[in-house]
Structures are given as structure tokens and as C-alpha cells.
Design a protein around this motif. Structure first.
Motif, PDB file in Angstrom:
ATOM      1  N   GLU A 128       0.828  -1.203   0.000  1.00 37.25           N
ATOM      2  CA  GLU A 128       0.000   0.000   0.000  1.00 37.25           C
ATOM      3  C   GLU A 128       0.862   1.253   0.000  1.00 37.25           C
ATOM      4  O   GLU A 128       0.549   2.242  -0.673  1.00 37.25           O
ATOM      5  N   ALA A 129       1.955   1.206   0.759  1.00 37.21           N
ATOM      6  CA  ALA A 129       2.892   2.332   0.737  1.00 37.21           C
ATOM      7  C   ALA A 129       3.457   2.492  -0.669  1.00 37.21           C
ATOM      8  O   ALA A 129       3.792   1.514  -1.338  1.00 37.21           O
ATOM      9  N   GLY A 130       3.564   3.717  -1.100  1.00 35.97           N
ATOM     10  CA  GLY A 130       4.074   3.948  -2.442  1.00 35.97           C
ATOM     11  C   GLY A 130       2.999   3.892  -3.510  1.00 35.97           C
ATOM     12  O   GLY A 130       3.319   3.797  -4.692  1.00 35.97           O
ATOM     13  N   GLY A 131       1.752   3.884  -3.113  1.00 34.74           N
ATOM     14  CA  GLY A 131       0.668   3.980  -4.087  1.00 34.74           C
ATOM     15  C   GLY A 131      -0.092   2.708  -4.342  1.00 34.74           C
ATOM     16  O   GLY A 131      -1.163   2.739  -4.949  1.00 34.74           O
ATOM     17  N   GLY A 132       0.446   1.565  -3.924  1.00 34.42           N
ATOM     18  CA  GLY A 132      -0.244   0.297  -4.085  1.00 34.42           C
ATOM     19  C   GLY A 132       0.197  -0.462  -5.317  1.00 34.42           C
ATOM     20  O   GLY A 132      -0.021  -0.023  -6.442  1.00 34.42           O
ATOM     21  N   TYR A 133       0.843  -1.613  -5.121  1.00 36.93           N
ATOM     22  CA  TYR A 133       1.293  -2.470  -6.209  1.00 36.93           C
ATOM     23  C   TYR A 133       1.657  -3.823  -5.616  1.00 36.93           C
ATOM     24  O   TYR A 133       1.822  -3.974  -4.396  1.00 36.93           O
ATOM     25  N   ALA A 180      -2.600  -4.310 -13.148  1.00 31.57           N
ATOM     26  CA  ALA A 180      -2.695  -4.332 -14.602  1.00 31.57           C
ATOM     27  C   ALA A 180      -2.513  -2.926 -15.171  1.00 31.57           C
ATOM     28  O   ALA A 180      -1.849  -2.739 -16.201  1.00 31.57           O
ATOM     29  N   GLU A 181      -3.100  -1.934 -14.502  1.00 30.33           N
ATOM     30  CA  GLU A 181      -2.992  -0.573 -15.000  1.00 30.33           C
ATOM     31  C   GLU A 181      -1.571  -0.035 -14.858  1.00 30.33           C
ATOM     32  O   GLU A 181      -1.060   0.651 -15.753  1.00 30.33           O
ATOM     33  N   LEU A 182      -0.912  -0.329 -13.744  1.00 30.23           N
ATOM     34  CA  LEU A 182       0.480   0.073 -13.594  1.00 30.23           C
ATOM     35  C   LEU A 182       1.347  -0.568 -14.676  1.00 30.23           C
ATOM     36  O   LEU A 182       2.249   0.071 -15.235  1.00 30.23           O
ATOM     37  N   THR A 183       1.083  -1.828 -14.960  1.00 25.46           N
ATOM     38  CA  THR A 183       1.848  -2.535 -15.990  1.00 25.46           C
ATOM     39  C   THR A 183       1.631  -1.904 -17.350  1.00 25.46           C
ATOM     40  O   THR A 183       2.584  -1.689 -18.121  1.00 25.46           O
ATOM     41  N   PHE A 233      -2.672  -9.174 -20.919  1.00 31.63           N
ATOM     42  CA  PHE A 233      -3.634  -8.095 -21.127  1.00 31.63           C
ATOM     43  C   PHE A 233      -4.924  -8.621 -21.753  1.00 31.63           C
ATOM     44  O   PHE A 233      -6.014  -8.098 -21.478  1.00 31.63           O
ATOM     45  N   ALA A 234      -4.839  -9.652 -22.585  1.00 27.63           N
ATOM     46  CA  ALA A 234      -6.066 -10.257 -23.116  1.00 27.63           C
ATOM     47  C   ALA A 234      -6.898 -10.865 -21.985  1.00 27.63           C
ATOM     48  O   ALA A 234      -8.132 -10.752 -21.974  1.00 27.63           O
ATOM     49  N   LEU A 235      -6.235 -11.487 -21.011  1.00 30.49           N
ATOM     50  CA  LEU A 235      -6.953 -12.040 -19.864  1.00 30.49           C
ATOM     51  C   LEU A 235      -7.522 -10.934 -18.978  1.00 30.49           C
ATOM     52  O   LEU A 235      -8.635 -11.060 -18.440  1.00 30.49           O
ATOM     53  N   ALA A 236      -6.770  -9.842 -18.821  1.00 27.94           N
ATOM     54  CA  ALA A 236      -7.287  -8.722 -18.039  1.00 27.94           C
ATOM     55  C   ALA A 236      -8.550  -8.155 -18.696  1.00 27.94           C
ATOM     56  O   ALA A 236      -9.502  -7.760 -18.002  1.00 27.94           O
TER      57      ALA A 236
END
Length: 386
Positions: A128-133, A180-183, A233-236
Motif C-alpha cells: 500500500e505504501a508507495g501507491g499500491g502495487y 494491470a494498469e500500472l503494468t 492483457f487479453a486475460l485482463a
């Protein structure tokens, strides 16, 4: 095509022989072109073997494959209970192809519960620290690995999407969508190539920059990383319906296909100097062959790139069969030659690779029999394959 059916039959027979040969251990990578290295259930690659067993069971109906796969699920239960080398993000690779696959195929409730516990374990990687990833490797705050995301994680996100659908707990979905969005934003470059990894400041989330761990250089395009992007990304898109993910998958696929050599199977990095000794990575092309089928299923019939994508799929899978498979070699344990694990580290740079075998088999079975693998449920209701 008859050749593809023969390739599946050959693979199923080879997996059947390997069940006894492996003796309860897990195949990892080849040993200089010889037999697979056998390892305990303690690496990120261990899920691909049960995934192959489930594919063979669905294809053949032979209960011996299901019995062997269920024994492997028990091994994964012990691994989770003892927390054996699970301090990484690859938990989706491990438990989607073992416990979740058993739930999909046989509807066993204990397998479903194990997969949900694995999703909880993956959520321990959430920072969560650092924006969440989802941190790829190492403990929170680690100086060397902290703040790192990697493109491979896209194939671990289906475990979280599935867990959200099963439980109604939005924390799983929110984490998967955020990752997924960060990626998409930081690992996919403007020309549709990709970084392997990206680093963020662990305290405030400030982006630091893209790097590689296994590619030729920080600015190069590691082909297996590009392949994870095509399929991931197709699965996302399947789980979210977000058009941006489908568009990204397509653009990454076209980048991949347009840079292949004449035999339609990738080198290990698109920017590595090409000479007679440059390593291939048949596993990257196998992943893309599976991912293209997922992508094509979602594209509209009148999409202007469908023909190119379909031609790329069939050319790649047929080349893998004709030039890279072990058909005709009854002594070989692997299905595909010339996979690359970690070229820069000289770890199996040109050998059998278990994930290459898995995706090759998944791609063939989806193409010829409609058996899609275990990244998402086979039908709307819970448990059991249609």
C-alpha cells in the motif's frame, strides 16, 4: 490439421511416460539437452507440470492423469501450509494450474478453498505504501527488490480476479486492476515494446524507471516479457471488459509477430544481436500462440488486424511443431527444444523449459479441441468443466 493432432497425441503420450519417470518430483529445465532436472515443490515453475496433467486428462479422459494431478495438488497444499518459498508474486502460476484447475475440472471444494487461500497469500505481496502495487520479489522494504513490478505478474492476476468473483471481496479485484494498469502505463512503451521490470520509490510511489532482469539490456525487448503482455492483457480484458487492455494486447502482439525471423519463432530478445549462435526462446512463441487465441476470441469479426494475427498464430504453432518439437524422438522428455530461461545468467539458455511445454500444449489443445487452460472458469456456474 493432421499434424497438430499428431503433435497433441505425441505430447499426451510423452506426459504419460513422464508421470513415472519424474517419480513425484517436478520437471524444471533440461540438462544440456538431456532429461529434465527434477526438483522439489519449491520453485515458481512447479505449477506447469500439474497444468499439463489436467490438459491431458481433459483431452484423453484417462483417470490416471487426474489421479496424478490430484496428488500434486496435495503437494501444493503442503507447500502453502509450510510457506515453502512463496515470497514472490508467482503464486498465480503455481495455484491456478494446480488447485484452481482441479476445481474447474472436477469441482472439488477442497481444491477451491486451497486456491482461495493462495489468493490471500498473493495479496501479502500488496504494498500500500508507495501507491499500491504487487511487489515481485523480496520482503517489504528490501533495498534491492523493493518497489519492483514485473510484466510476468500479468499471468498471476487471474487468480485474484477469480477470487474476487468467487468471494465477492473487492480487494482482490482492486489489486488486480491496479497492477494491470500500472503494468500498462509503465511497462509498455510508446512503440508497444515492453520493459521487463519497473521500479517505484517505496515510500511515495514516484516512478524511477524501467529495467530488465533477464533481457539483453534495460532498453531492449525481452521476448518472453512481451509474450506475457500479449496473453496477460487479453486475460485482463476478459475479466474487466476494459477496452484499453484489449488494445494493448493487440498492439503488443503485432509488435511481436512483425519482428519474428523467417521461421516464425522468436529469438530470446528482439534487440539481441543476431548471428548463427543467437539463442531462440521457443517458450516465448508458445506463450504468444496461446495468448493470440485469447485475443482473437475477443476481437470483432471485422477487426482490420484479425487476418495478420491469425496468420501469425498458425505460422508460429506449425513452426513449433515442425522445427522445435520432439516428435519422432521417443527418448526426449520435453516437448519443445530451444527454450531460454536466463540467457545472461547462462541458466538453461537453450533447452527444454517446462513452461514452454505447458503453453505449447495449451495452445495446441485450444486450437484443435477448444480446451482453454485454467486462467478463467470454463462456464458461468461454479465448478466442473462444460
Amino acid at each position: 490439421m493432421r499434424m497438430r493432432k499428431q503433435a497433441i497425441e505425441d505430447a499426451v503420450a510423452r506426459v504419460r511416460r513422464n508421470m513415472d519417470a519424474f517419480g513425484g518430483k517436478f520437471p524444471h529445465v533440461g540438462s544440456g539437452g538431456g532429461p529434465y532436472e527434477r526438483i522439489e515443490n519449491e520453485d515458481w515453475t512447479n505449477g506447469f507440470w500439474p497444468g499439463m496433467l489436467w490438459l491431458c486428462y481433459e483431452y484423453s479422459g484417462d483417470g490416471a492423469f487426474a489421479d496424478a494431478a490430484r496428488k500434486v495438488t496435495e503437494s501444493f497444499r503442503q507447500r502453502l501450509e509450510h510457506n515453502t518459498v512463496l515470497d514472490h508474486h508467482d503464486i498465480g502460476f503455481l495455484y491456478s494450474l494446480s488447485a484452481k484447475a482441479e476445481w474447474f475440472v472436477l469441482g472439488h471444494e477442497d481444491a477451491r478453498e486451497l486456491a482461495l487461500r493462495a489468493a490471500d497469500k498473493l495479496m501479502e505481496r500488496w504494498r500500500e505504501a508507495g501507491g499500491g502495487y504487487i511487489q515481485a520479489w523480496g520482503p517489504a522494504g528490501d533495498e534491492a527488490q523493493g518497489g519492483r513490478i514485473i510484466i510476468d505478474c500479468l499471468l498471476n492476476l487471474p487468480l485474484l480476479f477469480w477470487a474476487a468473483n468467487e468471494t465477492g471481496e473487492e480487494r482482490f479485484r482492486q489489486a488486480a486492476v491496479r497492477q494491470a494498469e500500472l503494468t500498462r502505463r509503465y511497462l509498455v512503451r510508446g512503440d508497444d515494446s515492453s520493459y521487463h521490470t519497473f521500479i517505484f520509490n517505496q515510500e511515495n510511489g514516484e516512478p524511477i524507471g524501467g529495467t530488465t532482469h533477464q533481457g539483453y539490456s534495460n532498453g531492449s525487448t525481452w521476448t518472453r516479457g512481451q509474450a506475457w503482455g500479449v496473453y496477460g492483457f487479453a486475460l485482463a480484458y476478459r475479466y474487466t471488459g476494459d477496452q484499453a487492455y484489449l488494445d494493448t494486447s493487440k498492439r503488443m502482439a503485432l509488435y511481436f509477430l512483425r519482428r519474428l525471423p523467417e521461421d516464425h519463432v522468436a529469438y530470446w530478445d528482439f534487440h539481441a544481436p543476431v548471428c548463427p549462435d543467437t539463442y531462440r526462446d521457443s517458450s516465448a512463441s508458445a506463450i504468444v500462440a496461446a495468448g493470440l487465441q485469447e485475443l482473437l476470441e475477443h476481437l470483432p469479426a471485422d477487426d482490420s488486424d484479425r487476418s495478420e494475427l491469425w496468420s501469425g498464430l498458425t505460422a508460429s504453432i506449425d513452426s513449433l511443431i515442425e522445427r522445435y518439437s520432439t516428435m519422432g524422438d521417443p527418448e526426449a522428455e520435453g516437448l519443445l527444444r530451444h527454450g531460454s530461461y536466463y540467457v545472461r545468467g547462462n541458466i538453461a539458455p537453450d533447452d527444454f523449459i517446462i513452461w514452454g511445454d505447458y503453453y505449447y500444449l495449451e495452445a495446441l489443445m485450444r486450437l484443435e479441441r477448444g480446451i482453454r487452460g485454467y486462467w478463467y472458469p470454463p462456464q458461468a456456474d461454479r465448478g466442473g468443466r462444460a
